[in-house]
Write an enzyme that holds these catalytic residues in place. Structure first.
Site: not given
Ligand code: HXC
Length: 262
Positions: A68, A113, A116, A136
Protein backbone atom coordinates in the site's frame (compact mmCIF):
# COMPACT_ATOMS: atom_id res chain seq x y z
CA UNK A 1 -9.40 -0.14 -20.76
CA UNK A 2 -9.86 0.61 -16.98
CA UNK A 3 -7.52 3.48 -15.93
CA UNK A 4 -4.25 5.35 -15.61
CA UNK A 5 -2.45 2.76 -13.46
CA UNK A 6 -4.28 -0.51 -14.15
CA UNK A 7 -5.15 -1.94 -17.55
CA UNK A 8 -6.96 -5.06 -18.66
CA UNK A 9 -5.11 -6.40 -21.68
CA UNK A 10 -5.64 -9.40 -23.91
CA UNK A 11 -2.68 -11.73 -24.38
CA UNK A 12 -2.45 -11.88 -28.19
CA UNK A 13 -0.88 -15.34 -28.23
CA UNK A 14 -3.29 -16.85 -25.73
CA UNK A 15 -6.90 -16.15 -26.60
CA UNK A 16 -9.12 -16.27 -23.53
CA UNK A 17 -6.35 -15.08 -21.18
CA UNK A 18 -6.69 -11.53 -19.83
CA UNK A 19 -3.91 -9.69 -18.03
CA UNK A 20 -4.58 -7.25 -15.21
CA UNK A 21 -1.49 -5.09 -15.64
CA UNK A 22 -0.60 -2.85 -12.71
CA UNK A 23 1.60 -0.05 -13.99
CA UNK A 24 2.72 2.67 -11.58
CA UNK A 25 6.47 2.16 -11.95
CA UNK A 26 7.59 5.36 -10.18
CA UNK A 27 6.28 3.98 -6.89
CA UNK A 28 6.97 0.28 -7.60
CA UNK A 29 3.22 -0.13 -8.20
CA UNK A 30 2.33 0.97 -4.65
CA UNK A 31 -1.41 0.78 -4.08
CA UNK A 32 -2.76 4.29 -3.59
CA UNK A 33 -6.50 4.97 -3.54
CA UNK A 34 -6.67 5.26 -7.31
CA UNK A 35 -4.76 2.03 -8.01
CA UNK A 36 -6.98 0.23 -5.50
CA UNK A 37 -10.11 1.55 -7.21
CA UNK A 38 -8.81 0.54 -10.62
CA UNK A 39 -7.94 -2.97 -9.41
CA UNK A 40 -11.54 -3.35 -8.22
CA UNK A 41 -12.80 -2.17 -11.62
CA UNK A 42 -10.44 -4.51 -13.46
CA UNK A 43 -11.60 -7.46 -11.34
CA UNK A 44 -15.23 -6.61 -12.13
CA UNK A 45 -14.44 -6.28 -15.84
CA UNK A 46 -12.70 -9.65 -16.21
CA UNK A 47 -15.34 -11.33 -14.03
CA UNK A 48 -18.16 -10.05 -16.25
CA UNK A 49 -16.56 -10.77 -19.64
CA UNK A 50 -17.44 -14.28 -20.87
CA UNK A 51 -14.59 -14.15 -23.41
CA UNK A 52 -12.11 -14.06 -20.50
CA UNK A 53 -11.48 -17.62 -19.32
CA UNK A 54 -8.34 -17.11 -17.19
CA UNK A 55 -6.51 -14.14 -15.67
CA UNK A 56 -2.90 -13.13 -14.99
CA UNK A 57 -2.03 -10.42 -12.44
CA UNK A 58 1.20 -8.77 -13.51
CA UNK A 59 3.14 -5.70 -12.38
CA UNK A 60 6.04 -5.72 -14.84
CA UNK A 61 9.65 -6.76 -14.31
CA UNK A 62 10.87 -4.58 -11.41
CA UNK A 63 8.03 -5.03 -8.96
CA UNK A 64 4.77 -6.87 -8.63
CA UNK A 65 3.47 -4.42 -6.01
CA UNK A 66 5.62 -2.92 -3.19
CA UNK A 67 2.65 -2.50 -0.85
CA UNK A 68 0.00 0.00 0.00
CA UNK A 69 1.16 3.57 -0.58
CA UNK A 70 2.98 4.48 2.63
CA UNK A 71 3.24 8.16 1.70
CA UNK A 72 -0.53 8.33 1.27
CA UNK A 73 -1.23 6.45 4.51
CA UNK A 74 1.34 8.11 6.76
CA UNK A 75 -0.87 10.94 8.03
CA UNK A 76 -4.26 9.26 8.00
CA UNK A 77 -6.32 9.18 11.17
CA UNK A 78 -7.86 6.10 12.75
CA UNK A 79 -11.28 6.85 11.20
CA UNK A 80 -9.86 7.42 7.70
CA UNK A 81 -7.74 4.28 7.98
CA UNK A 82 -10.80 2.17 8.75
CA UNK A 83 -12.23 3.23 5.39
CA UNK A 84 -8.89 2.91 3.57
CA UNK A 85 -8.40 -0.62 4.82
CA UNK A 86 -11.97 -1.51 3.96
CA UNK A 87 -11.66 -0.30 0.39
CA UNK A 88 -8.37 -2.17 -0.11
CA UNK A 89 -9.84 -5.33 1.42
CA UNK A 90 -12.89 -5.00 -0.85
CA UNK A 91 -10.76 -4.55 -3.97
CA UNK A 92 -8.63 -7.57 -3.09
CA UNK A 93 -11.70 -9.65 -2.27
CA UNK A 94 -13.07 -8.73 -5.72
CA UNK A 95 -9.87 -10.23 -7.16
CA UNK A 96 -10.18 -13.35 -4.96
CA UNK A 97 -13.76 -13.84 -6.18
CA UNK A 98 -12.99 -13.65 -9.92
CA UNK A 99 -14.83 -16.82 -10.98
CA UNK A 100 -12.03 -18.05 -13.24
CA UNK A 101 -8.49 -19.37 -12.75
CA UNK A 102 -6.21 -16.49 -11.68
CA UNK A 103 -2.41 -16.52 -11.38
CA UNK A 104 -0.09 -13.87 -9.96
CA UNK A 105 3.10 -13.41 -12.04
CA UNK A 106 5.57 -12.08 -9.46
CA UNK A 107 8.73 -10.41 -10.65
CA UNK A 108 10.57 -8.27 -8.09
CA UNK A 109 8.81 -7.12 -4.92
CA UNK A 110 5.50 -8.42 -3.64
CA UNK A 111 5.40 -6.79 -0.22
CA UNK A 112 2.63 -5.82 2.17
CA UNK A 113 -0.50 -5.13 0.14
CA UNK A 114 1.35 -6.59 -2.86
CA UNK A 115 1.83 -9.93 -1.13
CA UNK A 116 -1.80 -9.70 -0.01
CA UNK A 117 -2.87 -9.13 -3.63
CA UNK A 118 -0.86 -12.17 -4.75
CA UNK A 119 -2.61 -14.22 -2.03
CA UNK A 120 -5.91 -13.48 -3.81
CA UNK A 121 -4.80 -15.41 -6.91
CA UNK A 122 -5.31 -19.16 -7.23
CA UNK A 123 -1.62 -19.70 -8.02
CA UNK A 124 1.63 -17.74 -7.69
CA UNK A 125 4.59 -17.94 -10.09
CA UNK A 126 7.71 -16.03 -8.99
CA UNK A 127 11.05 -15.14 -10.51
CA UNK A 128 14.26 -16.29 -8.83
CA UNK A 129 14.98 -12.72 -7.63
CA UNK A 130 11.46 -12.03 -6.37
CA UNK A 131 10.99 -10.95 -2.76
CA UNK A 132 7.77 -11.52 -0.89
CA UNK A 133 6.73 -10.56 2.59
CA UNK A 134 4.60 -8.67 5.04
CA UNK A 135 6.93 -5.88 6.27
CA UNK A 136 4.18 -3.85 8.00
CA UNK A 137 5.56 -4.61 11.49
CA UNK A 138 8.59 -2.50 10.54
CA UNK A 139 6.21 0.42 10.03
CA UNK A 140 4.68 -0.18 13.46
CA UNK A 141 1.51 -1.73 12.08
CA UNK A 142 0.21 -5.10 10.83
CA UNK A 143 -1.08 -6.34 7.46
CA UNK A 144 -4.44 -4.71 6.76
CA UNK A 145 -5.52 -6.12 3.41
CA UNK A 146 -6.03 -9.76 4.27
CA UNK A 147 -2.49 -10.78 5.24
CA UNK A 148 -3.36 -11.93 8.75
CA UNK A 149 -6.18 -14.05 7.31
CA UNK A 150 -5.25 -15.34 3.85
CA UNK A 151 -1.56 -15.93 4.62
CA UNK A 152 -2.14 -18.40 7.52
CA UNK A 153 -4.81 -20.17 5.48
CA UNK A 154 -2.20 -20.76 2.78
CA UNK A 155 1.03 -21.43 4.74
CA UNK A 156 -0.28 -22.26 8.22
CA UNK A 157 -0.25 -20.08 11.36
CA UNK A 158 3.39 -20.60 12.45
CA UNK A 159 4.90 -19.61 9.08
CA UNK A 160 2.46 -16.70 8.81
CA UNK A 161 3.53 -15.49 12.26
CA UNK A 162 7.19 -15.84 11.32
CA UNK A 163 6.61 -13.59 8.30
CA UNK A 164 4.27 -11.10 9.99
CA UNK A 165 6.20 -10.82 13.30
CA UNK A 166 9.58 -10.36 11.58
CA UNK A 167 8.51 -8.45 8.48
CA UNK A 168 11.43 -10.07 6.68
CA UNK A 169 11.67 -10.37 2.89
CA UNK A 170 11.31 -13.97 1.73
CA UNK A 171 13.16 -15.10 -1.37
CA UNK A 172 11.24 -17.09 -3.92
CA UNK A 173 12.96 -20.40 -3.17
CA UNK A 174 11.89 -20.21 0.48
CA UNK A 175 8.44 -18.98 -0.60
CA UNK A 176 8.20 -22.11 -2.75
CA UNK A 177 9.20 -24.32 0.19
CA UNK A 178 6.49 -22.94 2.48
CA UNK A 179 3.79 -23.03 -0.20
CA UNK A 180 3.54 -19.27 -0.64
CA UNK A 181 4.67 -19.66 -4.25
CA UNK A 182 3.81 -22.58 -6.54
CA UNK A 183 6.49 -22.27 -9.19
CA UNK A 184 9.86 -20.49 -9.39
CA UNK A 185 11.28 -19.66 -12.82
CA UNK A 186 13.98 -17.43 -14.31
CA UNK A 187 12.98 -13.77 -13.92
CA UNK A 188 12.53 -13.20 -17.63
CA UNK A 189 10.16 -16.18 -17.82
CA UNK A 190 7.77 -15.16 -15.05
CA UNK A 191 5.09 -13.76 -17.30
CA UNK A 192 5.14 -16.58 -19.87
CA UNK A 193 5.23 -19.30 -17.20
CA UNK A 194 2.27 -17.71 -15.43
CA UNK A 195 0.30 -17.48 -18.68
CA UNK A 196 1.10 -21.12 -19.45
CA UNK A 197 -0.11 -22.16 -16.00
CA UNK A 198 -3.64 -20.82 -16.57
CA UNK A 199 -3.87 -21.02 -20.39
CA UNK A 200 -4.46 -24.74 -20.04
CA UNK A 201 -7.87 -24.01 -18.51
CA UNK A 202 -9.27 -21.71 -21.21
CA UNK A 203 -10.96 -24.58 -23.07
CA UNK A 204 -12.28 -26.16 -19.87
CA UNK A 205 -15.90 -26.08 -18.73
CA UNK A 206 -16.20 -22.50 -17.43
CA UNK A 207 -19.18 -23.00 -15.15
CA UNK A 208 -17.65 -26.09 -13.56
CA UNK A 209 -14.31 -24.30 -13.07
CA UNK A 210 -16.11 -21.41 -11.36
CA UNK A 211 -18.03 -23.86 -9.17
CA UNK A 212 -14.83 -25.73 -8.23
CA UNK A 213 -13.11 -22.47 -7.26
CA UNK A 214 -16.04 -21.23 -5.22
CA UNK A 215 -16.58 -24.57 -3.45
CA UNK A 216 -12.89 -24.76 -2.47
CA UNK A 217 -12.57 -21.11 -1.42
CA UNK A 218 -15.87 -20.92 0.47
CA UNK A 219 -15.29 -24.36 1.94
CA UNK A 220 -11.92 -23.23 3.35
CA UNK A 221 -13.80 -20.58 5.31
CA UNK A 222 -16.25 -22.88 7.02
CA UNK A 223 -16.72 -26.19 8.86
CA UNK A 224 -16.61 -29.51 6.98
CA UNK A 225 -20.36 -30.15 7.05
CA UNK A 226 -21.14 -26.73 5.61
CA UNK A 227 -18.35 -27.16 3.06
CA UNK A 228 -19.77 -30.49 1.94
CA UNK A 229 -23.17 -28.84 1.58
CA UNK A 230 -21.62 -26.09 -0.58
CA UNK A 231 -19.98 -28.80 -2.69
CA UNK A 232 -23.17 -30.83 -3.04
CA UNK A 233 -25.21 -27.82 -4.18
CA UNK A 234 -22.59 -26.74 -6.73
CA UNK A 235 -22.10 -30.31 -7.94
CA UNK A 236 -25.78 -30.97 -8.50
CA UNK A 237 -26.28 -27.50 -9.99
CA UNK A 238 -23.84 -28.40 -12.77
CA UNK A 239 -26.35 -30.99 -13.99
CA UNK A 240 -28.23 -28.11 -15.58
CA UNK A 241 -25.25 -27.16 -17.81
CA UNK A 242 -24.49 -28.07 -21.41
CA UNK A 243 -20.91 -28.83 -20.39
CA UNK A 244 -22.08 -31.61 -18.05
CA UNK A 245 -24.22 -33.06 -20.80
CA UNK A 246 -21.43 -32.84 -23.37
CA UNK A 247 -18.80 -34.13 -20.92
CA UNK A 248 -20.71 -37.21 -19.82
CA UNK A 249 -22.12 -38.01 -23.28
CA UNK A 250 -18.60 -37.82 -24.72
CA UNK A 251 -17.35 -40.29 -22.10
CA UNK A 252 -20.17 -42.72 -22.76
CA UNK A 253 -19.79 -42.56 -26.55
CA UNK A 254 -16.03 -42.03 -27.06
CA UNK A 255 -14.28 -42.83 -23.78
CA UNK A 256 -12.38 -40.55 -21.40
CA UNK A 257 -10.74 -37.21 -22.15
CA UNK A 258 -12.37 -36.43 -25.51
CA UNK A 259 -15.00 -33.89 -24.46
CA UNK A 260 -14.99 -30.35 -25.83
CA UNK A 261 -16.75 -27.61 -23.93
CA UNK A 262 -18.44 -24.30 -24.70
C1 HXC B 1 4.92 4.36 -1.39
C2 HXC B 1 6.77 3.42 -2.31
C3 HXC B 1 6.45 2.17 -1.72
C4 HXC B 1 5.27 2.10 -0.93
C5 HXC B 1 8.28 1.94 -2.83
N1 HXC B 1 7.90 3.22 -2.99
N2 HXC B 1 7.41 1.28 -2.06
N3 HXC B 1 6.00 4.49 -2.14
N4 HXC B 1 4.56 3.23 -0.79
N5 HXC B 1 4.88 0.96 -0.35
C6 HXC B 1 8.58 4.27 -3.76
C7 HXC B 1 9.81 4.78 -3.06
O1 HXC B 1 9.46 5.73 -2.08
C8 HXC B 1 10.58 5.39 -4.22
O2 HXC B 1 9.99 6.63 -4.55
C9 HXC B 1 10.28 4.42 -5.36
O3 HXC B 1 9.07 3.73 -4.99
C10 HXC B 1 11.36 3.40 -5.56
O4 HXC B 1 11.60 2.75 -4.32
P1 HXC B 1 13.04 2.67 -3.62
O5 HXC B 1 12.80 2.50 -2.18
O6 HXC B 1 13.92 3.79 -4.08
O7 HXC B 1 13.58 1.31 -4.27
P2 HXC B 1 14.57 0.24 -3.61
O8 HXC B 1 15.71 0.93 -2.90
O9 HXC B 1 14.88 -0.72 -4.71
O10 HXC B 1 13.70 -0.49 -2.48
C11 HXC B 1 12.58 -1.21 -2.84
C12 HXC B 1 11.77 -1.62 -1.57
C13 HXC B 1 11.48 -0.38 -0.74
C14 HXC B 1 12.59 -2.62 -0.73
C15 HXC B 1 10.49 -2.31 -2.08
O11 HXC B 1 10.93 0.64 -1.59
C16 HXC B 1 10.49 -0.62 0.36
O12 HXC B 1 10.82 -1.14 1.39
N6 HXC B 1 9.21 -0.21 0.15
C17 HXC B 1 8.17 -0.34 1.15
C18 HXC B 1 7.70 -1.77 1.28
C19 HXC B 1 6.65 -1.89 2.35
O13 HXC B 1 6.89 -1.60 3.53
N7 HXC B 1 5.41 -2.31 1.96
C20 HXC B 1 4.33 -2.47 2.89
C21 HXC B 1 3.50 -1.21 2.92
S1 HXC B 1 2.26 -1.24 4.14
P3 HXC B 1 10.90 7.96 -4.79
O14 HXC B 1 9.87 9.00 -5.08
O15 HXC B 1 11.70 8.14 -3.56
O16 HXC B 1 11.72 7.57 -6.00
C22 HXC B 1 1.01 -2.11 3.44
C23 HXC B 1 -0.22 -2.22 4.27
C24 HXC B 1 -1.37 -2.83 3.50
O17 HXC B 1 1.10 -2.60 2.35
C25 HXC B 1 -2.70 -2.68 4.19
C26 HXC B 1 -3.30 -1.33 4.10
C27 HXC B 1 -4.75 -1.27 4.46
Amino acid sequence: NVGEFVRVEADPENPGVAVIRIDRPKALNALNGQVTQEIAEAAAAVSADPAVRAVVLYGGERAFVAGADIKEMADLTHARMLEYSRSLQNALTAVARIPKPVVAAISGYALGGGCELALCADFRVAGTKAKLGQPEIQLGVIPGAGGTQRLPRLVGPAKAKDLVFSGRHVRSDEARQIGLVDEVVADEEVYSAAVALVAKYVDGPAVALAAAKEAIDRGMETDLDTGLEIERLHFSGLFSTEDQEAGMRSFVEQGPGKATFN
